[in-house]
Design a protein around this motif. Structure first.
Motif, short mmCIF file in Angstrom:
data_model
loop_
_atom_site.label_atom_id
_atom_site.label_comp_id
_atom_site.label_asym_id
_atom_site.label_seq_id
_atom_site.Cartn_x
_atom_site.Cartn_y
_atom_site.Cartn_z
N ALA A 7 0.41 -0.96 -0.07
CA ALA A 7 -0.09 0.00 -0.06
C ALA A 7 0.81 0.80 -0.12
O ALA A 7 1.56 0.67 1.03
N PRO A 8 0.78 2.33 -0.90
CA PRO A 8 1.29 3.49 -0.70
C PRO A 8 1.09 4.38 0.52
O PRO A 8 0.24 4.13 0.50
N VAL A 18 -13.71 3.67 -3.80
CA VAL A 18 -14.99 2.65 -5.48
C VAL A 18 -13.51 1.76 -5.78
O VAL A 18 -13.98 0.26 -6.05
N ALA A 19 -12.63 1.77 -6.08
CA ALA A 19 -11.45 0.66 -6.73
C ALA A 19 -11.46 -0.24 -6.00
O ALA A 19 -11.35 -1.75 -6.40
N ARG A 100 -2.44 -2.26 -27.45
CA ARG A 100 -1.72 -1.34 -26.94
C ARG A 100 -3.51 -0.53 -25.48
O ARG A 100 -4.53 -0.34 -26.11
N VAL A 101 -3.11 -0.99 -24.31
CA VAL A 101 -3.88 -0.49 -23.11
C VAL A 101 -3.38 0.89 -22.30
O VAL A 101 -2.39 0.50 -21.71
N VAL A 102 -3.83 1.35 -21.68
CA VAL A 102 -3.28 2.77 -21.46
C VAL A 102 -5.11 2.73 -20.08
O VAL A 102 -5.52 3.01 -20.66
N TYR A 103 -4.85 2.16 -18.84
CA TYR A 103 -5.62 1.97 -17.75
C TYR A 103 -4.81 3.35 -16.72
O TYR A 103 -4.15 3.80 -17.31
N VAL A 104 -6.22 3.59 -16.82
CA VAL A 104 -6.45 5.63 -15.58
C VAL A 104 -7.41 5.25 -14.39
O VAL A 104 -8.60 4.69 -14.56
N ASP A 105 -6.61 5.37 -13.37
CA ASP A 105 -7.44 5.91 -12.05
C ASP A 105 -6.78 6.89 -11.66
O ASP A 105 -5.27 7.00 -11.34
N ILE A 106 -7.36 7.07 -10.37
CA ILE A 106 -6.95 8.49 -9.70
C ILE A 106 -6.87 7.92 -8.08
O ILE A 106 -6.31 8.25 -7.33
N ASP A 107 -7.14 6.01 -8.01
CA ASP A 107 -6.22 5.51 -6.32
C ASP A 107 -5.48 5.41 -6.65
O ASP A 107 -5.12 4.34 -7.76
N PRO A 108 -4.70 5.43 -5.63
CA PRO A 108 -3.27 4.61 -5.88
C PRO A 108 -2.78 3.77 -5.61
O PRO A 108 -2.30 3.21 -5.95
N VAL A 109 -3.96 3.44 -4.78
CA VAL A 109 -3.80 1.48 -4.49
C VAL A 109 -3.75 0.64 -5.94
O VAL A 109 -2.85 -0.53 -6.87
N ALA A 110 -4.78 1.38 -6.84
CA ALA A 110 -5.23 0.89 -7.97
C ALA A 110 -4.05 0.84 -9.02
O ALA A 110 -3.51 -0.01 -10.10
N VAL A 111 -2.98 2.31 -8.89
CA VAL A 111 -2.81 2.23 -9.77
C VAL A 111 -0.62 1.74 -9.22
O VAL A 111 -0.13 1.11 -10.12
#
Length: 270
Positions: A7-8, A18-19, A100-111
């Motif tokens: 965990a960051p 949410v994530a 090619r896939v780019v995922y985007v999320d704001i949650d630091p754990v998800a990233v």
């Protein structure tokens, strides 16, 4: 609570996200006690909620398979959450491993977790950004590196837009992404919603719990959902309740599908 080593350090482990709640419902391991508690309380209010979540996830897989089958080789997954088993790069990669896939999320754990599990795949990456900040997403180094701006792209907004109230202008955000997409690109959206007066009491109670512990939600009607596809031509079967969008077999569609609490559609930009 004790912070797991994955965990960051800049996240609040006492507040559900949410994530991570979604990760828990999908059987993932990157969630905290607060996420699990929020998820379980929502399930107590509406036991069928987990089935709703899994049905939404199945829509993602069907949409990606369709998009890959019509030649899309670039996917931008906005509000992706943690890219666990059965996510976009795995489904599309079965058609063409060079997708090619780019995922985007704001949650630091998800990233953080996404970057760790994707580190060995040169065709997939993860961006930490607020999807509403369209410039930071579209101008990110990751997109510039992986995507060809002249080729069609599929933009995915799966279970994302119902977390954006009208005052944040979600329609304008979608239009900005649309305007950045080349001709022949696609938009895939799933969204929680009901027609007027249709929301069951159990769902309302579960939503109240979720809004208090995680984040607010905005249900939209079918007409409100349709507005996200302005400038797109809907592919068959058009805008439907999520289980009814190209089911894998008739056996997958239950009698209650027509009352499923959400809409799904895929549109093509002419």
């Amino acid at each position: 609570m004790e912070r797991p080593n994955w965990a960051p350090g800049d996240i609040d482990v006492e507040r559900a996200s949410v994530a991570r709640v979604y990760d828990y419902w999908l059987g993932g391991a990157h969630n905290f006690a607060a996420d699990r508690a929020a998820a379980r309380q929502a399930l107590e209010a509406m036991p069928e909620l987990k089935s709703v979540i899994l049905t939404n996830r199945a829509f993602l897989r069907r949409a990606v398979r369709y998009l890959a089958s019509v030649g899309i080789r670039q996917f931008l997954d906005l509000g992706s959450g943690i890219p666990t088993v059965g996510n976009v790069h795995e489904v599309a990669g079965q058609v063409d491993p060079t997708t090619r896939v780019v995922y985007v999320d704001i949650d630091p754990v998800a990233v953080a977790h996404g970057r760790a599990i994707l580190a060995e795949d040169p065709n997939v990456t993860m961006v930490r950004a607020d999807v509403r900040d369209t410039a930071s997403v579209l101008e990110s180094a990751e997109i510039r590196k992986l995507f060809d701006p002249t080729e069609p792209v599929a933009v995915l907004m799966i279970a994302l837009l119902h977390f954006m109230p009208d005052e944040t202008d979600p329609y304008g955000m979608v239009a900005t992404y649309r305007d950045s997409m080349p001709s022949g690109s696609y938009l895939a959206v799933s969204h929680a919603g009901f027609e007027s007066g249709e929301e069951p009491f159990g769902w309302r109670r579960a939503r109240d719990l979720y809004e208090r512990q995680v984040t607010p939600m905005t249900n939209r009607t079918g007409a409100e959902f349709a507005r996200f596809f302005e400038g797109f031509d809907l592919v068959e079967p058009g805008q439907v309740r999520i289980p009814l969008w190209r089911p894998d077999s008739p056996d997958d569609v239950e009698e209650t599908a027509a009352r499923y609490p959400g809409f799904g559609a895929v549109g093509r930009k002419p």
